[in-house]
Write a protein that holds these residues in place. Structure first.
Motif, PDB file in Angstrom:
ATOM      1  N   ALA A  14       1.286  27.150 -48.102  1.00  0.00           N
ATOM      2  CA  ALA A  14       0.406  26.123 -47.673  1.00  0.00           C
ATOM      3  C   ALA A  14      -0.359  26.260 -46.339  1.00  0.00           C
ATOM      4  O   ALA A  14      -1.471  25.640 -46.414  1.00  0.00           O
ATOM      5  N   LYS A  15       0.215  26.940 -45.418  1.00  0.00           N
ATOM      6  CA  LYS A  15      -0.425  27.146 -44.227  1.00  0.00           C
ATOM      7  C   LYS A  15      -1.618  28.228 -44.118  1.00  0.00           C
ATOM      8  O   LYS A  15      -2.184  28.685 -43.292  1.00  0.00           O
ATOM      9  N   TYR A  16      -1.257  28.949 -45.120  1.00  0.00           N
ATOM     10  CA  TYR A  16      -1.995  30.559 -45.138  1.00  0.00           C
ATOM     11  C   TYR A  16      -3.563  30.133 -44.859  1.00  0.00           C
ATOM     12  O   TYR A  16      -4.023  31.090 -44.294  1.00  0.00           O
ATOM     13  N   ASN A  17      -4.143  29.217 -45.718  1.00  0.00           N
ATOM     14  CA  ASN A  17      -5.547  29.165 -45.679  1.00  0.00           C
ATOM     15  C   ASN A  17      -5.885  28.682 -44.364  1.00  0.00           C
ATOM     16  O   ASN A  17      -6.964  28.799 -43.949  1.00  0.00           O
ATOM     17  N   GLU A  18      -5.136  27.853 -43.558  1.00  0.00           N
ATOM     18  CA  GLU A  18      -5.582  27.439 -42.246  1.00  0.00           C
ATOM     19  C   GLU A  18      -5.471  28.690 -41.009  1.00  0.00           C
ATOM     20  O   GLU A  18      -5.638  28.009 -39.802  1.00  0.00           O
ATOM     21  N   ILE A  19      -5.140  29.663 -41.330  1.00  0.00           N
ATOM     22  CA  ILE A  19      -4.677  30.603 -40.199  1.00  0.00           C
ATOM     23  C   ILE A  19      -6.022  30.912 -39.248  1.00  0.00           C
ATOM     24  O   ILE A  19      -7.155  31.432 -40.151  1.00  0.00           O
ATOM     25  N   ASP A  20      -6.102  30.594 -38.346  1.00  0.00           N
ATOM     26  CA  ASP A  20      -7.296  30.942 -37.400  1.00  0.00           C
ATOM     27  C   ASP A  20      -6.962  31.950 -36.281  1.00  0.00           C
ATOM     28  O   ASP A  20      -6.524  31.317 -35.390  1.00  0.00           O
ATOM     29  N   PRO A  21      -7.230  33.123 -36.316  1.00  0.00           N
ATOM     30  CA  PRO A  21      -7.172  33.976 -35.405  1.00  0.00           C
ATOM     31  C   PRO A  21      -7.391  33.630 -33.953  1.00  0.00           C
ATOM     32  O   PRO A  21      -6.726  34.242 -33.047  1.00  0.00           O
ATOM     33  N   GLU A  22      -8.541  32.891 -34.028  1.00  0.00           N
ATOM     34  CA  GLU A  22      -9.141  32.657 -32.691  1.00  0.00           C
ATOM     35  C   GLU A  22      -8.216  31.662 -31.797  1.00  0.00           C
ATOM     36  O   GLU A  22      -8.433  31.954 -30.686  1.00  0.00           O
ATOM     37  N   THR A  23      -7.495  31.005 -32.695  1.00  0.00           N
ATOM     38  CA  THR A  23      -6.664  29.938 -31.928  1.00  0.00           C
ATOM     39  C   THR A  23      -5.029  30.535 -31.738  1.00  0.00           C
ATOM     40  O   THR A  23      -4.315  29.705 -30.928  1.00  0.00           O
ATOM     41  N   ILE A  24      -4.910  31.533 -32.181  1.00  0.00           N
ATOM     42  CA  ILE A  24      -3.441  32.068 -32.319  1.00  0.00           C
ATOM     43  C   ILE A  24      -3.322  32.830 -30.937  1.00  0.00           C
ATOM     44  O   ILE A  24      -3.784  33.669 -30.497  1.00  0.00           O
ATOM     45  N   LYS A  25      -2.045  32.317 -30.266  1.00  0.00           N
ATOM     46  CA  LYS A  25      -1.550  32.906 -29.019  1.00  0.00           C
ATOM     47  C   LYS A  25      -0.328  33.717 -29.147  1.00  0.00           C
ATOM     48  O   LYS A  25      -0.037  34.367 -28.461  1.00  0.00           O
ATOM     49  N   THR A  26       0.447  32.871 -30.048  1.00  0.00           N
ATOM     50  CA  THR A  26       2.184  33.432 -30.177  1.00  0.00           C
ATOM     51  C   THR A  26       2.346  33.797 -31.712  1.00  0.00           C
ATOM     52  O   THR A  26       1.740  33.152 -32.602  1.00  0.00           O
ATOM     53  N   PHE A  27       3.225  34.751 -31.750  1.00  0.00           N
ATOM     54  CA  PHE A  27       3.730  34.801 -33.070  1.00  0.00           C
ATOM     55  C   PHE A  27       4.113  33.729 -33.756  1.00  0.00           C
ATOM     56  O   PHE A  27       4.285  33.439 -34.945  1.00  0.00           O
ATOM     57  N   ALA A  28       5.035  32.943 -33.086  1.00  0.00           N
ATOM     58  CA  ALA A  28       5.424  31.604 -33.581  1.00  0.00           C
ATOM     59  C   ALA A  28       4.102  30.706 -34.267  1.00  0.00           C
ATOM     60  O   ALA A  28       4.624  30.009 -35.034  1.00  0.00           O
ATOM     61  N   GLN A  29       2.848  30.744 -33.944  1.00  0.00           N
ATOM     62  CA  GLN A  29       1.839  30.072 -34.456  1.00  0.00           C
ATOM     63  C   GLN A  29       1.464  30.889 -35.896  1.00  0.00           C
ATOM     64  O   GLN A  29       0.696  29.991 -36.631  1.00  0.00           O
ATOM     65  N   PHE A  30       1.911  31.923 -36.191  1.00  0.00           N
ATOM     66  CA  PHE A  30       1.759  32.403 -37.430  1.00  0.00           C
ATOM     67  C   PHE A  30       2.763  31.836 -38.297  1.00  0.00           C
ATOM     68  O   PHE A  30       3.846  31.676 -38.047  1.00  0.00           O
ATOM     69  N   PRO A  31       2.260  31.421 -39.656  1.00  0.00           N
ATOM     70  CA  PRO A  31       3.399  30.998 -40.824  1.00  0.00           C
ATOM     71  C   PRO A  31       4.172  32.202 -41.107  1.00  0.00           C
ATOM     72  O   PRO A  31       3.853  32.711 -42.189  1.00  0.00           O
ATOM     73  N   LEU A  32       5.021  32.335 -40.335  1.00  0.00           N
ATOM     74  CA  LEU A  32       6.105  33.484 -40.840  1.00  0.00           C
ATOM     75  C   LEU A  32       7.367  33.030 -40.991  1.00  0.00           C
ATOM     76  O   LEU A  32       7.836  32.006 -40.585  1.00  0.00           O
ATOM     77  N   SER A  33       8.152  33.772 -41.908  1.00  0.00           N
ATOM     78  CA  SER A  33       9.465  33.361 -42.285  1.00  0.00           C
ATOM     79  C   SER A  33      10.274  33.320 -41.286  1.00  0.00           C
ATOM     80  O   SER A  33      10.242  33.986 -40.174  1.00  0.00           O
ATOM     81  N   GLN A  34      11.272  32.345 -41.051  1.00  0.00           N
ATOM     82  CA  GLN A  34      12.360  32.284 -39.936  1.00  0.00           C
ATOM     83  C   GLN A  34      13.107  33.650 -39.866  1.00  0.00           C
ATOM     84  O   GLN A  34      13.372  33.811 -38.521  1.00  0.00           O
ATOM     85  N   LYS A  35      13.227  34.275 -40.686  1.00  0.00           N
ATOM     86  CA  LYS A  35      14.015  35.519 -40.546  1.00  0.00           C
ATOM     87  C   LYS A  35      13.091  36.476 -39.791  1.00  0.00           C
ATOM     88  O   LYS A  35      13.484  37.257 -38.867  1.00  0.00           O
ATOM     89  N   THR A  36      11.968  36.699 -39.915  1.00  0.00           N
ATOM     90  CA  THR A  36      10.842  37.482 -39.157  1.00  0.00           C
ATOM     91  C   THR A  36      10.711  37.043 -37.890  1.00  0.00           C
ATOM     92  O   THR A  36      10.745  37.826 -36.842  1.00  0.00           O
ATOM     93  N   GLN A  37      10.602  35.535 -37.864  1.00  0.00           N
ATOM     94  CA  GLN A  37      10.399  34.962 -36.308  1.00  0.00           C
ATOM     95  C   GLN A  37      11.576  35.251 -35.417  1.00  0.00           C
ATOM     96  O   GLN A  37      11.417  35.469 -34.391  1.00  0.00           O
ATOM     97  N   LYS A  38      12.776  35.004 -36.118  1.00  0.00           N
ATOM     98  CA  LYS A  38      13.968  35.240 -35.315  1.00  0.00           C
ATOM     99  C   LYS A  38      14.125  36.710 -34.514  1.00  0.00           C
ATOM    100  O   LYS A  38      14.254  36.957 -33.539  1.00  0.00           O
ATOM    101  N   ALA A  39      13.857  37.742 -35.616  1.00  0.00           N
ATOM    102  CA  ALA A  39      13.857  39.075 -35.338  1.00  0.00           C
ATOM    103  C   ALA A  39      12.837  39.457 -34.259  1.00  0.00           C
ATOM    104  O   ALA A  39      13.095  40.123 -33.219  1.00  0.00           O
ATOM    105  N   LEU A  40      11.571  38.842 -34.235  1.00  0.00           N
ATOM    106  CA  LEU A  40      10.564  39.072 -33.445  1.00  0.00           C
ATOM    107  C   LEU A  40      10.957  38.559 -31.986  1.00  0.00           C
ATOM    108  O   LEU A  40      10.583  39.473 -31.090  1.00  0.00           O
ATOM    109  N   SER A  41      11.335  37.252 -32.032  1.00  0.00           N
ATOM    110  CA  SER A  41      11.514  37.032 -30.588  1.00  0.00           C
ATOM    111  C   SER A  41      12.994  37.521 -30.109  1.00  0.00           C
ATOM    112  O   SER A  41      12.754  37.830 -28.828  1.00  0.00           O
TER     113      SER A  41
END
Ligand code: ADP
Ligand code: MG
Length: 236
Positions: A14-41
């Protein structure tokens, strides 16, 4: 527990259509699975590089991406994150066969991609294989049809396509061509053309290179569907 839930998948999608690269500062702001977020951090990846920030959203949305950014700019995560998310969002399982194929010009680079994948994919349940030659061909043959993500050099991949009856590329949904300019420099153009003939045409393609060469663009034009250009400035 980080079990894949239908709810998480729906919330992310549901968040995919609202992704705005201009406002993204951290990976946490991308709608990514918890599994990916945890490994990234855990790997201390917090702030996306420019090529990551500008391409990941489009890639998550399923678009073809043609990215150019200098060596060291973080192109590996720019394609590995969308590959992991694509398989996760589509509930890919080990028995679903090859879902993504990543082609790299040299064994060394393929190996580095594999190491990065192990790091950021560690909480996912996908199987990955390195198909780069110099190893036991028989071993690769029997194992590679059980891999969900393959990281390959062009010559070795084509060899399997030509000779290995167990290998089936028709399930593949995401193709990544890394260092596409180098692949062409190194005389792989014919090999790549033959490889691409074996892939399903309705795949997603992510093509990254260090330079904005016309040959790469030509190749892209042949195979990409309405690609998003990242890092091509106005010279496109
Ligand atoms: P490229 O493929 O564009 O040459 P790599 O993907 O190999 O670049 O990344 C270069 C280096 O930058 C690697 O050591 C990688 O771990 C690091 N890196 C990539 N993305 C990030 C990030 N978002 N934050 C911190 N370091 C990063
Ligand atoms: Mg690279």
């Amino acid at each position: 527990k980080l079990a894949a839930t239908e709810t998480e998948i729906q919330e992310l999608r549901a968040k995919y259509n609202e992704i705005d690269p201009e406002t993204i500062k951290t990976f946490a702001q991308f709608p990514l699975s918890q599994k990916t977020q945890k490994a990234l951090s855990e790997a201390k990846y917090t702030t996306p590089t420019e090529v990551q920030r500008l391409s990941i959203g489009h890639a998550l949305q399923g678009k073809d991406v043609l990215g150019a950014a200098i060596t060291g700019s973080g192109k590996t995560l720019a394609f590995l994150i969308p590959v992991l998310e694509h398989l996760y969002m589509n509930k890919w399982s080990r028995t679903d066969g090859v879902g993504a194929i990543i082609i790299s010009p040299t064994r060394e680079l393929a190996y580095q991609i594999f190491e990065t994948l192990k790091k950021i994919g560690k909480y996912h349940d996908f199987s990955a294989g390195l198909i780069i030659g110099g190893k036991n061909l028989k071993f690769e043959r029997t194992r590679m049809d059980q891999c969900n993500i393959l990281i390959c050099t062009p010559g070795r991949l084509l060899q399997h396509m030509d000779e290995n009856p167990l290998f089936n590329a028709t399930t593949m949904e995401v193709l990544v061509l890394d260092e596409a300019d180098r692949c062409l420099d190194m005389g792989f153009q014919k090999t790549l053309n033959s490889i691409i003939e074996n892939f399903p045409p309705d795949r997603q393609t992510l093509l990254f290179s260090a330079t904005q060469t016309n040959t790469v663009e030509d190749l892209a034009r042949l195979n990409l569907k309405d690609p998003v250009y990242v890092g091509y400035g106005t010279a496109k």
